[in-house]
Design a protein around this motif. Structure first.
Motif, short mmCIF file in Angstrom:
data_model
loop_
_atom_site.label_atom_id
_atom_site.label_comp_id
_atom_site.label_asym_id
_atom_site.label_seq_id
_atom_site.Cartn_x
_atom_site.Cartn_y
_atom_site.Cartn_z
N LYS A 74 39.36 36.73 42.11
CA LYS A 74 39.96 38.24 42.38
C LYS A 74 39.18 38.90 43.55
N ASP A 75 37.63 38.47 43.68
CA ASP A 75 37.03 38.75 44.76
C ASP A 75 36.37 37.75 45.52
N GLY A 76 35.96 37.88 46.77
CA GLY A 76 35.12 36.65 47.48
C GLY A 76 36.08 35.39 47.62
N ALA A 77 37.15 35.66 47.88
CA ALA A 77 37.88 34.40 47.88
C ALA A 77 37.50 33.29 48.89
N LYS A 78 36.76 33.74 49.84
CA LYS A 78 36.09 32.72 50.91
C LYS A 78 34.83 31.97 50.36
N SER A 84 30.67 36.92 40.90
CA SER A 84 30.38 37.71 39.79
C SER A 84 31.13 37.28 38.53
N GLU A 85 32.09 36.78 38.65
CA GLU A 85 33.07 36.30 37.72
C GLU A 85 32.72 34.85 37.18
N SER A 86 33.21 34.39 36.18
CA SER A 86 33.20 32.79 35.57
C SER A 86 34.59 32.39 35.38
N PHE A 87 34.45 31.10 35.85
CA PHE A 87 35.75 30.31 35.59
C PHE A 87 35.72 29.39 34.66
N LYS A 88 34.71 29.52 33.75
CA LYS A 88 34.64 28.54 32.61
C LYS A 88 35.62 28.65 31.50
N LYS A 89 36.07 30.02 31.20
CA LYS A 89 37.07 30.14 30.16
C LYS A 89 38.33 31.12 30.95
N VAL A 98 40.78 24.86 38.16
CA VAL A 98 40.64 24.51 39.57
C VAL A 98 40.60 25.63 40.45
N VAL A 99 39.40 25.86 41.06
CA VAL A 99 39.28 27.37 41.77
C VAL A 99 39.78 26.89 43.36
N LEU A 100 40.75 27.81 43.68
CA LEU A 100 41.27 28.00 44.97
C LEU A 100 40.37 28.74 46.01
N VAL A 101 40.17 28.51 47.05
CA VAL A 101 39.20 29.32 47.99
C VAL A 101 39.76 29.26 49.13
N ASN A 117 28.71 26.74 40.60
CA ASN A 117 27.94 27.40 39.86
C ASN A 117 28.72 28.39 38.80
N ALA A 118 29.92 28.71 39.12
CA ALA A 118 30.60 29.76 38.53
C ALA A 118 31.40 28.98 37.28
#
Length: 630
Positions: A74-78, A84-89, A98-101, A117-118
């Motif tokens: 949602k924030d900081g796509a680069k 600040s957010e967690s992608f674990k759940k 699978v995080v898209l940046v 780390n997130a």
């Protein structure tokens, strides 16, 4: 700020390298992007297979796959700063994130590090320009701390701008985007032997990259030697060398950093021409290690190279001022290598002529066919494809193992540290016996397989998912072959037929399906035995007991009662009659022999007496025959 050390990727042809600190030469180079595929399984509008370029850091899952759900921050796509957010759940259905940046503003490796780390399981970097895929490389040395790179443990890939825009659009519309990352074809696996090269350097004072290289050789030695000794792999070490431009061969810098009149050079280890070791010392040791490999190969023990290099790194480091020929030859002596042959192999480093081994190394650095140029150290090439990712024992071993055809991998490919460990969760969805915890799930570096196991020498057969059944001799010792078994009053009965491949059959005295039950048969009630008039029948578990009245004896085979006395008397008279009959026969036979021999004796005596007084017929014939001859 994004950097890619392989900046020559846009050119084709023969490559030149940075020679020395003072001299830099650039010509055309050939760079090959190694890829893995991404399959989009939902939504329907995006279904298909797309290419991506494997990142040159982290741990690509060579030989395996990874299913996941795409998440766009949602924030900081680069991803240049910590999330600040967690992608674990962040996903439903238990799929990893699978995080898209987005590309831009910072190093590729930093983006992946922040996403890891997130809680990201993998990272896709969407290109911000329409161009062919490139390889995401690690930052130039000095711009990142060692921990920064060494601790990246997830895979990453660069995707084209068009594909990235499509993913963002679908996610923005509220669609759930599921993908499958696939590295199974990232390295070819044509047969049951893997050929791989390791481009290395004997220099141990070049910073974190040298430290990583030294540690890798030490850790990987055991696995490498096991595979080589078993004939599973064909390994070849290589060493990068540079050349000094002809116009500068007589300069102090070229003379100190090169051998063979500027033909083969290496950068100064300390980047200072006035102190410590020179580049020519490094080239000489590189050549020595090449000759160690050649001589070891000639005696059919090429794996000794790993012992020599490891021992040399430990016993002859630059920091202890032992990086020299004397220390190297002490190592050779301890390994029983022929020092004279290795010296002859190295030749004269002062000669103004080509060295055949180093010349071959320079030619091998140039890419051909599907392989790109070798431009940095260290570089690993597996089945003619350059390995991407961290120089880590487990990751490299997994990549090499993926180069074998399936089911031809050596046992070391199933060792601890490279399995996917999918069997730890719900037995990987495979068949399992809840009583014994025997399962058909088997972890491999390619992922789990459901394969009926071999337990205590007994093979199970089945589809591996819904059923597995013990078959063959010895199967009854494994859960009694899945058959009925029970014990009462110290007696045990089983329906398992140990001599059969499979099947269950209730034993005598029982009736049932042999699997769930075998019920005792009442032989007395059903009149199946002990039916003689003198018999008294009593049923028992698994059989019956038949008693005869008085002194009668029960004969089970005939289901009858006989007198114990009568039986004994009958037996006695029978034996007596048999003995008498035998004696009579023997007497008659002896008398007949006696009479025959007596008659033969009398005949011979009578014929002898008569022959004295008158000729016999046979004698007359003889005399007549003799007269006729005269």
């Amino acid at each position: 700020m994004e950097r890619n050390w392989r900046h020559a990727r846009h050119f084709e042809g023969v490559v030149c390298y940075m020679l020395l600190t003072l001299f830099t030469v650039h010509v055309c180079g050939k760079f090959v992007v190694e890829k893995n595929s991404i399959s989009v399984t939902s939504p329907d509008s995006l279904k298909g297979v797309y290419d991506s370029a494997i990142g040159n850091f982290g741990l690509p899952e060579y030989g395996g796959t990874m299913a996941g759900m795409v998440v766009y921050p949602k924030d900081g796509a680069k991803a240049c700063k910590s999330f600040s957010e967690s992608f674990k759940k962040a996903t439903s259905g238990g799929l990893p994130s699978v995080v898209l940046v987005d590309r831009g503003d910072c190093y590729f490796a930093l983006k992946v590090w922040n996403a890891q780390n997130a809680g990201a399981a993998a990272v896709l970097v969407a290109d911000d320009r329409s161009e062919a895929l490139i390889t995401m490389d690690s930052p130039e040395e000095g711009n990142a701390t060692p921990d920064y790179l060494d601790n990246i443990t997830i895979p990453s890939a660069l995707i084209e701008k068009k594909f990235g825009d499509s993913l963002k659009k679908a996610l923005g519309s509220g669609d759930m985007v599921n993908i499958n990352l696939d590295w199974r074809e990232s390295l070819p696996h044509p047969d049951d032997r893997v050929e791989y090269e390791f481009w290395t350097n004997s220099n141990d004072e070049c910073g974190s990259k040298c430290d990583t290289q030294v540690e890798f050789v030490k850790n990987f030695k055991g696995a490498a030697q096991i595979m080589e000794q078993g004939g599973y792999t064909l390994f070849t070490p290589h060493y990068i060398t540079w050349y000094c431009p002809q116009a500068f061969t007589l300069s102090k810098q070229c003379k100190s950093q090169c051998i063979n009149h500027g033909r083969y050079c290496a950068p100064d280890p300390e980047q200072d021409f006035t102190v410590g070791y020179d580049g020519k010392d490094v080239v000489a040791e590189n050549l020595r290690q090449l000759c160690v490999f050649k001589i070891a190969t000639d005696i059919q023990k090429p794996w000794i190279w790993w012992d020599y290099v490891t021992d040399f790194q430990i016993r002859c480091p630059m920091k202890d001022k032992k990086y020299n020929q004397d220390c190297a030859e002490e190592v050779m002596k301890s390994l029983e290598l022929p020092i004279d042959k290795i010296r002859d192999c190295m030749g004269n480093p002062e000669a103004d002529e080509d060295n055949p081994f180093l010349k071959a190394e320079q030619e091998a650095q140039v890419g051909h066919d599907s392989r790109g140029d070798v431009t940095i150290l260290p570089t690993l090439v597996i089945n003619n494809r350059q390995y991407r990712g961290k120089l880590d024992k487990g990751a490299v071993l997994k990549a090499i193992c993926s180069g074998f055809q399936e089911k031809t991998e050596p046992p070391v490919c199933l060792s601890d540290g490279i399995e996917t460990n999918e069997c730890l969760t719900n037995n990987g969805g495979c068949w399992t016996n809840p009583k014994t915890n025997v399962t058909a799930c088997k972890d491999t570096f390619r992922g789990r397989v459901c394969e009926c196991p071999l337990v205590q020498g007994v093979q199970f057969q089945g589809d591996g998912y819904n059923n597995c059944e013990a078959v063959g001799p010895g199967r009854c010792k494994i859960e009694n072959g899945g058959c009925w078994q029970s014990t009462q009053d110290g007696n045990t009965f089983s329906a398992c037929l140990d001599t059969e491949l499979k099947g269950c059959q209730c034993p005598n005295g029982f009736r049932g399906d042999g699997i769930q039950n075998c019920d005792d048969v009442d032989e007395c009630k059903e009149k199946l035995a002990c039916q003689c008039q003198e018999c008294t029948c009593k049923n028992k578990w698994g059989g019956y007991d038949c008693q005869c009245q008085g002194d009668l004896l029960y004969i089970k085979e005939q289901d009858t009662c006989i007198s114990k006395k009568a039986s004994a008397s009958k037996v006695s008279w029978t034996v007596a009659l048999i003995v008498l009959a035998g004696l009579a026969v023997a007497g008659i036979a002896g008398y007949a022999v006696y009479k025959y021999r007596l008659r033969s004796y009398m005949d011979s005596e009578i014929r002898a007496i008569m022959a004295q007084y008158m000729p016999l017929d046979s004698q007359s014939d003889v005399h007549q025959h003799l007269n006729e001859d005269v």
